[in-house]
Enzyme design. Structure first.
Site, PDB file in Angstrom:
ATOM      1  N   GLU A 128     -47.119   7.461 -36.384  1.00 11.75           N
ATOM      2  CA  GLU A 128     -47.697   7.101 -37.680  1.00 11.75           C
ATOM      3  C   GLU A 128     -48.483   8.269 -38.268  1.00 11.75           C
ATOM      4  OE1 GLU A 128     -47.906   5.182 -34.957  1.00 11.75           O
ATOM      5  OE2 GLU A 128     -46.508   3.582 -35.507  1.00 11.75           O
ATOM      6  N   HIS A 136     -49.813  -7.854 -34.705  1.00 12.11           N
ATOM      7  CA  HIS A 136     -48.867  -7.978 -35.821  1.00 12.11           C
ATOM      8  C   HIS A 136     -49.402  -8.904 -36.912  1.00 12.11           C
ATOM      9  CE1 HIS A 136     -46.500  -7.135 -32.161  1.00 12.11           C
ATOM     10  NE2 HIS A 136     -45.713  -6.425 -32.938  1.00 12.11           N
TER      11      HIS A 136
END
Lengths: 363, 337
Positions: B60, B129
């Protein structure tokens, strides 16, 4: 090629002769220009470091002992290429004739500071000189160089990116992320580790420098790695030329370890005698980059002591005059840009928060 | 006008921008050949080519650093972070670099990047999540943070974000991808079919950043919400029977302070609803702004309804999730004053 990361590319021998397959065979005028820019970098550093000690600014960092790197690479690369610097390659700007007075004004954060009083001293930004915006956090621009180079390739341009990271900072994720992207997308970039042996007070072994070389990190990414004598102007030039040609021929990224020595402290905020022998710099086996290039030019018959002394005098005068001009505008705290500048540039267009807060401050 | 779910609307926005602007390119984990784990980039590589839409390493920080470098060159990259929970390795890039380039370089460099990321819960995703990290981005000077609540806005806001010259974090409420969700998890799943907000023009259009929408007009209280919570708020208002005005903020930076203030001055009551945990959440900022600007119009204390101050728990999803019943209770409390 797998041996290169474990060797040391050198051109200048102990007698000041340019020898071996990496000799870039530069013209004497190029050597003189390189020496001038290195001496200017040193003269500027010495005088501005003194300005800090005189209370004229808050902070300063010298490139002393590492001048060959920024200067040779700046001269070798093209005007359209982009350097993603560390704070210790100021020779890049000196080699390209960045106005000394702009540097001085930035260092004093005065009314004429080109960065509007927003940045610590020497964290320059100079787009027209191929010098990307610096910041005090280390490593986080290494990946920008890869993205910038990918964008150049995407557009079909032939500009390349050159980035620096210190050997200490190779421990950051930024280093590994950048190398992964550079390899995967074959970015036209030259990625350099300036191994100056010291990360503030930690020697290079703390970053893993005793286990392998920093150039050898390239192997795991499938990139070529070069380990280069960073105090050898000709070797730095030749290695950069080789890597730049690879990049421009779409062969991808090269990792270059520039083996050098940080002859001064980290910044104005540390005393290097507290963590290393005071005379260590004098014993550095690869010598001083300025002295080595000077010796080579004298051996060639293209330079002499008298001209050298005269050049130092001329450069010091130039620096002194720039500092005097900057002081006339004002040193830190005596002069500053309009406070309105504090509120500009957060976004392209200010939102209501900064508009209201600016009003609250009465400006 | 075709009906689209939010995934299709976002895909359409990207498709329109790829066709319109050669400087736009898209990358992220699994965004290329596969088309993204939520299918938002589905078909874009096949249509626009490998150079315009490609896969990135699982990195990321590397994705955002690369995007910033591209942006500094002059491109308009759209990076996807697969889940907002995974954006933290890129936090340094967003905070210390993307948000600061323009300011620190006195305008020499800037990063016109868009960072798309699915966020929020209601999908049994557990703590990695499900989170809603919008407040930590809103706190960063130099970043914009945008959160759509329906397909029409999603397309228009995403195009506006891509065309914006500042870095934008674009958070997509993943529970709204396939249909509006009002928090009543025990009821049948709804799709976007038949919802007027799912009628999405095929052509290019924008919804401006920093302009809230009045989702429902009302006289007695103002509810501030964004993302999934817009739908939860509508259900909670209906359950409470209170004639409340519902404002969908759509972007929290820039924030449409004028619409908020005008509404609370009219209604005299304010309830803030977000899914992120309450302490230090964006609701705190909203509450402070409302009391600073509307204090003499307030008839009751400002209420915050939010996720509890715990990590997002798997088995206790519906105990954590601030559903319509909690909002209805807060509205009822307001009205007692």
């Amino acid at each position: 090629m797998r041996d290169l990361p474990f060797g040391l590319v050198r051109v200048l021998d102990e007698a000041g002769q340019a020898v071996g397959p990496w000799n870039p065979r530069l013209e004497a005028d190029t050597l003189r220009e390189g020496l001038r820019a290195m001496l200017l970098t040193r003269a500027f550093d010495e005088r501005l470091f003194r300005s800090h000690r005189q209370g004229k600014t808050s902070f300063y960092m010298k490139s002393t002992g590492e001048e060959a790197i920024g200067v040779a690479q700046s001269m070798m690369l093209g005007r359209e290429d982009m350097c993603f610097p560390t704070y210790r390659v100021m020779g890049w700007l000196h080699a390209r004739g960045y106005p000394l007075i702009d540097m001085v004004n930035q260092i004093f954060s005065n009314a004429n500071d080109p960065l509007k009083g927003r940045q610590l001293p020497i964290l320059f930004s100079a787009r027209d000189y191929g010098f990307y915006t610096l910041s005090g956090n280390v490593g986080s621009r290494f990946g920008h160089a890869v993205g910038w180079a990918m964008a150049s390739a995407y557009r079909g341009d032939d500009k390349i990116a050159l980035a620096y990271i210190g050997e200490g900072t190779t421990a950051e994720g930024d280093f590994h992320e950048a190398l992964t992207f550079a390899a995967v997308y074959r970015a036209p970039a030259v990625l350099c580790v300036t191994n100056n042996q010291w990360a503030i007070s930690s020697y290079s072994g703390i970053a893993g420098g005793e286990e392998t070389t920093f150039a050898a990190k390239a192997i795991a990414y499938g990139l070529p790695g070069l380990r280069v004598d960073g105090n050898d102007f000709l070797a730095v030039w030749a290695a950069t030329e080789w890597a730049a040609e690879r990049a421009r021929s779409n062969l991808g990224t090269t990792l270059i370890e520039l083996f050098t020595y940080r002859a001064s402290g980290h910044s104005t905020s540390d005393d290097p005698t507290k963590y290393r022998p005071a005379d260590e710099a004098a014993h550095w086996p690869l010598g001083d980059p300025v002295e080595r290039l000077k010796g080579h030019m004298i051996a060639l018959g293209e330079w002499d002591e008298a001209r050298h002394a005269a050049l130092i005098e001329t450069l010091d005068t130039q620096v002194r005059e720039a500092v005097k001009t900057g002081e006339a505008v004002g040193t830190l705290g005596k002069s500053k840009p309009s406070v309105a500048e504090m509120f500009e540039g957060v976004f392209k267009e200010p939102d209501w928060r900064v508009v209201e807060q600016r009003r609250e401050l009465g400006i | 006008m075709p009906a689209m779910n939010m995934i299709q609307a976002l895909n359409h926005a990207l498709d329109v921008m790829l066709a319109r602007d050669p400087d736009v390119l898209i990358f992220g984990e699994d965004t290329g050949y596969f088309g993204g784990v939520f299918r938002v980039t589905d078909g874009l590589q096949a249509k626009h080519g490998l150079k315009r839409c490609f896969d990135a390493p699982i990195s990321e920080g590397g994705i955002i650093a690369t995007a910033i470098g591209m942006g500094a060159y002059g491109l308009r990259p759209v990076a996807e972070i697969q889940f907002a929970d995974y954006i933290l390795p890129a936090f340094d890039q967003l905070v210390s670099e993307a948000a600061r380039l323009r300011y620190r370089s006195a305008g020499e460099f800037w990063a016109p990047i868009t960072v798309r990321s699915p966020y929020g819960g209601g999908i049994f995703g557990g703590q990695t999540h499900s989170q809603s990290p919008e407040a930590i981005f809103a706190h960063i000077t130099g970043l914009k943070t945008v959160i759509p609540s329906n397909p029409y806005d999603a397309k228009g806001l995403l195009i506006a974000a891509i065309e914006d010259d500042d870095p934008v974090v674009f958070l997509e409420p993943k529970r709204l991808y396939n249909g509006p969700f009002d928090g009543r998890h025990d009821q049948a799943l709804k799709t976007w079919a038949g919802d007027p907000r799912a009628e999405v023009p095929e052509e290019h259009y924008t919804v401006p950043l920093g302009k809230a929408a009045i989702e429902r007009e009302g006289a007695d209280a103002t509810v501030l919400a964004y993302g999934t919570m817009v739908h939860v708020a509508a259900a909670g208002i209906a359950e409470s029977g209170v004639d409340a005005e519902l404002i969908d903020l759509r972007s929290i930076v820039p924030l449409d302070i004028e619409t908020i203030v005008a509404s609370v001055r009219k209604t005299g009551r304010c309830v803030i609803l977000h899914e992120a945990s309450r302490f230090g959440g964006f609701g705190g900022e909203l509450a402070a702004l409302v009391q600073e600007r509307c204090f003499y119009h307030l008839k009751s204390p400002i209420e915050r309804v939010a996720g509890w101050d715990t990590p997002y728990p798997h088995a206790f999803e519906w105990d954590y999730f601030p559903g319509p019943a909690r909002l209805a209770k807060a509205l009822a409390r307001c009205m007692e004053r």
